[in-house]
Design a protein around this motif. Structure first.
Motif, PDB file in Angstrom:
ATOM      1  N   ASN A  99       0.971  -0.989   0.115  1.00 15.01           N
ATOM      2  CA  ASN A  99      -0.435   0.014   0.088  1.00 15.01           C
ATOM      3  C   ASN A  99       1.330   1.021  -0.275  1.00 15.01           C
ATOM      4  N   THR A 100       1.678   1.477   1.143  1.00 14.88           N
ATOM      5  CA  THR A 100       2.429   2.761   1.321  1.00 14.88           C
ATOM      6  C   THR A 100       3.490   3.053   0.015  1.00 14.88           C
ATOM      7  N   VAL A 101       3.987   2.100  -1.344  1.00 14.09           N
ATOM      8  CA  VAL A 101       5.456   2.045  -2.032  1.00 14.09           C
ATOM      9  C   VAL A 101       3.672   2.066  -2.897  1.00 14.09           C
ATOM     10  N   SER A 102       3.425   0.831  -2.788  1.00 20.92           N
ATOM     11  CA  SER A 102       1.967   0.361  -4.260  1.00 20.92           C
ATOM     12  C   SER A 102       1.310   1.799  -5.125  1.00 20.92           C
ATOM     13  N   GLN A 103       0.255   2.439  -4.139  1.00 21.52           N
ATOM     14  CA  GLN A 103      -0.059   2.937  -4.375  1.00 21.52           C
ATOM     15  C   GLN A 103       0.140   4.066  -5.069  1.00 21.52           C
ATOM     16  N   PRO A 104       0.848   5.015  -4.393  1.00 25.23           N
ATOM     17  CA  PRO A 104       1.547   6.423  -5.347  1.00 25.23           C
ATOM     18  C   PRO A 104       2.514   5.784  -6.400  1.00 25.23           C
ATOM     19  N   ALA A 105       2.573   4.417  -6.164  1.00 32.14           N
ATOM     20  CA  ALA A 105       4.041   4.114  -7.512  1.00 32.14           C
ATOM     21  C   ALA A 105       3.039   3.798  -8.917  1.00 32.14           C
ATOM     22  N   GLU A 106       1.585   3.526  -8.321  1.00 32.23           N
ATOM     23  CA  GLU A 106       0.820   3.102  -9.712  1.00 32.23           C
ATOM     24  C   GLU A 106      -0.255   4.023  -9.894  1.00 32.23           C
ATOM     25  N   ASN A 107      -0.229   4.820  -9.405  1.00 33.60           N
ATOM     26  CA  ASN A 107      -1.063   6.598  -9.381  1.00 33.60           C
ATOM     27  C   ASN A 107       0.336   7.124 -10.427  1.00 33.60           C
ATOM     28  N   ALA A 108       1.545   6.912 -10.344  1.00 36.74           N
ATOM     29  CA  ALA A 108       2.336   7.894 -10.988  1.00 36.74           C
ATOM     30  C   ALA A 108       2.381   7.158 -12.224  1.00 36.74           C
ATOM     31  N   VAL A 109       2.378   5.610 -11.865  1.00 35.28           N
ATOM     32  CA  VAL A 109       2.350   5.275 -13.224  1.00 35.28           C
ATOM     33  C   VAL A 109       1.219   5.071 -14.326  1.00 35.28           C
TER      34      VAL A 109
END
Length: 359
Positions: A212-222
């Motif tokens: 959650n803490t890394v994947s959500q911001p990463a997925e938004n950016a992608v």
């Protein structure tokens, strides 16, 4: 001197709040038991046992907030929120479903959100779902949500992949098959709320709640980068995209994208530098830090940020209005984040709408 009363202030609007739809989960599990089991196995791989167990306890504790209207309204009053824009929990995306089932589930979700909103139309409005894994059915689901159910738009994930064959069936937001959906959303003036659920990094994030803490911001950016670099926002300049979680890592690290656009030919599919498009996207305020909220507003402009809480999940904010004030924004900018920008986008309580779209 005029004696006309001054206009009432715009309502404080939370654009990021969720409901659970137990009947939808039951239907998905019954209609495609293998697909539902594959999704559960994927979630175990991505999150790990420790995080899944903690999330299960959290959902159990917060079940009243996710399903009970009276509790929700009381919490809104305590937060100083006048209106919530409710959307299904992203766990309801069910992107494993086949064509027929996917459309059925989307329409069932749309109807459920409409039914929930109708119980308090003076405080709520809603977003529906579309089957991102089947682009050919997205327009039908969008029209059902907006034209038939009177919702303000739909919620989508950052990508769609069927667990049984994720590489072959992955649908990114840059996929040309989504062009009819973007066109119709633009025509209808529908909101498209981008909310990641899951991350293709899978087991690399299966501990420490990195899923959650890394994947959500990463997925938004992608996902936002797919929209920008592919030229979707050039072709559909009036799209109303609202990105959850402050858009993730992209808004405050956009300089690297601009540099790539200048020096790499394959990154020049969009007409202008990527940072230009931040002023065409809307972002919620859920970044968990006063400093980061100030940086977001500086990066995208005060007219592009909307109040968001992720109610009622534990990774959301218990006091989203206080969080905006804590950022120390200029008074006018804070007012826009809390109310003015939502009003300008037409996000208001369902009962306050003069008429539902007809075309």
């Amino acid at each position: 001197m005029s004696t006309r009363p001054s206009e009432a202030p715009a309502p404080t609007v939370d654009v990021h709040a969720h409901i659970l739809i137990p009947a939808l989960q039951q239907r998905a599990a019954e209609a495609d038991a293998d697909g539902f089991a594959a999704l559960q196995a994927l979630e175990m791989r991505r999150n790990g046992q420790e995080s899944l167990a903690a999330s299960g306890r959290m959902i159990k504790e917060r079940w009243p907030q996710l399903t009970d209207l009276d509790r929700r309204l009381a919490d809104m009053d305590a937060q100083g929120v006048d209106v919530q824009l409710v959307s299904p929990s992203p766990s309801h995306f069910y992107y494993f479903a086949g064509e027929k089932l996917s459309l059925e589930l989307a329409k069932q979700a749309n109807d459920a959100v409409r039914g929930f909103v109708d119980r308090a139309p003076e405080r709520l409005n809603g977003l529906g779902l579309v089957p991102l894994q089947h682009p050919q059915h997205m327009v039908e689901a969008l029209e059902h949500a907006v034209l038939e159910c009177g919702l303000l738009g739909v919620e989508i994930g950052s990508f769609a992949a069927t667990p049984a064959d994720p590489e072959r069936s992955t649908v990114e937001l840059s996929d040309p098959r989504l062009e009819p959906f973007w066109s119709r959303a633009e025509e209808l003036g529908a909101l498209v709320f981008l909310h990641p659920f899951g991350c293709s990094l899978d087991e690399r994030l299966d501990r420490f709640y990195l899923a959650n803490t890394v994947s959500q911001p990463a997925e938004n950016a992608v996902a936002l980068s797919h929209l920008i670099f592919s030229g979707v926002l050039d072709r559909h300049s009036n799209l109303k995209i609202v990105a959850a979680h402050g858009g993730g890592y992209l808004p405050t690290t956009i300089g690297r994208s601009d540099h790539a656009w200048r020096v790499r030919p394959e990154a020049q599919r969009c007409a202008e530098p990527p940072s230009t498009y931040l002023r065409k996207i809307f972002f919620d305020s859920l970044v968990h830090s006063p400093r980061e909220l100030r940086a977001l507003v500086e990066a995208v402009g005060p007219g592009q940020v909307l109040l968001g809480s992720d109610y009622p999940f534990d990774m959301g904010s218990e006091q989203p209005v206080d969080d905006v004030h804590a950022a120390g924004l200029p008074t006018a900018d804070a007012a826009r984040v809390l109310a003015g920008n939502a009003a300008a986008l037409g996000i208001t309580a369902s009962a306050a709408l003069a008429a539902r779209p007809t075309a």
